[in-house]
Design an enzyme around this catalytic site. Sequence first.
Site, PDB file in Angstrom:
ATOM      1  CE  LYS A   1      -3.543   2.748   0.456  1.00  0.00           C
ATOM      2  NZ  LYS A   1      -4.600   2.980  -0.519  1.00  0.00           N
TER       3      LYS A   1
ATOM      4  CE  LYS B   1      -3.525   7.519   6.994  1.00  0.00           C
ATOM      5  NZ  LYS B   1      -4.024   6.269   6.437  1.00  0.00           N
TER       6      LYS B   1
HETATM    7  P1  NAD Z   1     -12.918   8.570   6.989  1.00  0.00           P
HETATM    8  O1  NAD Z   1     -12.279   9.622   7.832  1.00  0.00           O
HETATM    9  O2  NAD Z   1     -13.950   8.957   5.992  1.00  0.00           O
HETATM   10  O3  NAD Z   1     -13.583   7.432   7.931  1.00  0.00           O
HETATM   11  C1  NAD Z   1     -13.040   6.967   9.112  1.00  0.00           C
HETATM   12  C2  NAD Z   1     -14.189   6.416   9.968  1.00  0.00           C
HETATM   13  O4  NAD Z   1     -13.634   5.853  11.167  1.00  0.00           O
HETATM   14  C3  NAD Z   1     -15.188   7.486  10.416  1.00  0.00           C
HETATM   15  O5  NAD Z   1     -16.498   7.004  10.197  1.00  0.00           O
HETATM   16  C4  NAD Z   1     -14.930   7.652  11.914  1.00  0.00           C
HETATM   17  O6  NAD Z   1     -16.117   7.966  12.624  1.00  0.00           O
HETATM   18  C5  NAD Z   1     -14.438   6.254  12.261  1.00  0.00           C
HETATM   19  N1  NAD Z   1     -13.595   6.223  13.459  1.00  0.00           N
HETATM   20  C6  NAD Z   1     -12.461   6.924  13.693  1.00  0.00           C
HETATM   21  N2  NAD Z   1     -11.967   6.593  14.900  1.00  0.00           N
HETATM   22  C7  NAD Z   1     -12.812   5.672  15.433  1.00  0.00           C
HETATM   23  C8  NAD Z   1     -12.839   4.966  16.640  1.00  0.00           C
HETATM   24  N3  NAD Z   1     -11.895   5.147  17.559  1.00  0.00           N
HETATM   25  N4  NAD Z   1     -13.849   4.088  16.843  1.00  0.00           N
HETATM   26  C9  NAD Z   1     -14.796   3.901  15.912  1.00  0.00           C
HETATM   27  N5  NAD Z   1     -14.836   4.557  14.741  1.00  0.00           N
HETATM   28  C10 NAD Z   1     -13.847   5.435  14.511  1.00  0.00           C
HETATM   29  O7  NAD Z   1     -11.707   7.795   6.296  1.00  0.00           O
HETATM   30  P2  NAD Z   1     -11.730   6.892   4.955  1.00  0.00           P
HETATM   31  O8  NAD Z   1     -11.500   7.745   3.790  1.00  0.00           O
HETATM   32  O9  NAD Z   1     -12.905   5.974   5.009  1.00  0.00           O
HETATM   33  O10 NAD Z   1     -10.377   6.061   5.168  1.00  0.00           O
HETATM   34  C11 NAD Z   1     -10.269   4.947   6.071  1.00  0.00           C
HETATM   35  C12 NAD Z   1      -8.928   4.280   5.826  1.00  0.00           C
HETATM   36  O11 NAD Z   1      -8.853   3.812   4.476  1.00  0.00           O
HETATM   37  C13 NAD Z   1      -7.723   5.211   6.035  1.00  0.00           C
HETATM   38  O12 NAD Z   1      -6.653   4.505   6.599  1.00  0.00           O
HETATM   39  C14 NAD Z   1      -7.390   5.641   4.613  1.00  0.00           C
HETATM   40  O13 NAD Z   1      -6.025   6.022   4.482  1.00  0.00           O
HETATM   41  C15 NAD Z   1      -7.740   4.390   3.821  1.00  0.00           C
HETATM   42  N6  NAD Z   1      -8.103   4.573   2.414  1.00  0.00           N
HETATM   43  C16 NAD Z   1      -8.953   5.568   2.022  1.00  0.00           C
HETATM   44  C17 NAD Z   1      -9.285   5.714   0.660  1.00  0.00           C
HETATM   45  C18 NAD Z   1     -10.226   6.805   0.146  1.00  0.00           C
HETATM   46  O14 NAD Z   1     -10.286   7.014  -1.070  1.00  0.00           O
HETATM   47  N7  NAD Z   1     -10.968   7.489   1.006  1.00  0.00           N
HETATM   48  C19 NAD Z   1      -8.775   4.812  -0.265  1.00  0.00           C
HETATM   49  C20 NAD Z   1      -7.937   3.792   0.157  1.00  0.00           C
HETATM   50  C21 NAD Z   1      -7.616   3.681   1.494  1.00  0.00           C
END
Ligand code: NAD
Length: 296
Positions: A172, A240
């Site tokens: 990744k 990050k």
């Molecule tokens: P986001 O910020 O939209 O969602 C994160 C979710 O986690 C939120 O709903 C938040 O309420 C929840 N959360 C945070 N801390 C928490 C806790 N302690 N307990 C319970 N829930 C908690 O982020 P995202 O875009 O969905 O990304 C999630 C992961 O996937 C990240 O590591 C990101 O780098 C990775 N990612 C994102 C994408 C993208 O296009 N958005 C693509 C590939 C990978």
Amino acid sequence: MTERIGFIGLGIMGKPMAHNLLKAGFALTVFNRSQPAIDELIAAGASAATSPQDLAARSDIVITMLPDTPDVTEVISGAEGVLAGAHKGTLLIDMSTIEPDATRQLAATARQHGVALLDAPVSGGDKGAIAGTLSIMVGGEPADFERALPLLQAMGKTITRCGPVGAGQTVKACNQVAVALSIAAGAEALSLGAKAGVQPEIILKVLSGGLAQSRVMDLRGPTMIQHCFEPGFKAKLHHKDLGIVMQTARKYGAVLPFAALADQLFSSLVANGKGDFDHSALLTVIEELAQHSDSA
Ligand code: NAD
């Protein structure tokens, strides 16, 4: 016996991924920090847990999709965390993007509880999460990978076991180098053309028909030229990821001059209050360096 699935982290990625598990017929329990996404999943047929511990007690396989390493560590090994509720034989699948070393540490801690862990970060963005076409890169034991496969197939199309635990996160990190530099290249091409008086739409059309075509620019180019930076993938999360990239490069002696520069440009984006913008807002950093913006 059908495995009971728990899903923690219902954000931009996690919510549609959880919906796809429900659509595939899995029994699903969810937990999230904020309530609206939980309500939406309940309406679609999921049940809700009161804590990660409670969720783990009701699940055979627990998936996490959280922002960063400290979030995953807290949710898995914190006081009311997954390991406090898990049982011998529980499988954890962490699909967040976090540090490979932290992943290996979490796997070792989980093993002491009789719990196996796979790292399974994803690529494909919000659109891939909604369509169930993510590329999923997995680290862990082959038997655990086989057990996870039916779930992963409900969320993704290209599913690859990359090696032992942590290997998914390493791949990744490689992916995030390529995506960051594709955005940077697209941003510089658009800025150069616009500065020289050519319509951005024309630049995009020409580039997308030739050798410079990229999936990143196919997906993000049209919104970049409109200066529409609704995430998508938040810039602070890509920042990050570049931190993880640089840490990994230093550890293993890889030399990544272009990724290092992209990391600094993302630092500027975040420092200027645009961390919650889509990562394609890197375009604005390039434009500001040239004191030029094509935005309306
Ligand atoms: P986001 O910020 O939209 O969602 C994160 C979710 O986690 C939120 O709903 C938040 O309420 C929840 N959360 C945070 N801390 C928490 C806790 N302690 N307990 C319970 N829930 C908690 O982020 P995202 O875009 O969905 O990304 C999630 C992961 O996937 C990240 O590591 C990101 O780098 C990775 N990612 C994102 C994408 C993208 O296009 N958005 C693509 C590939 C990978």
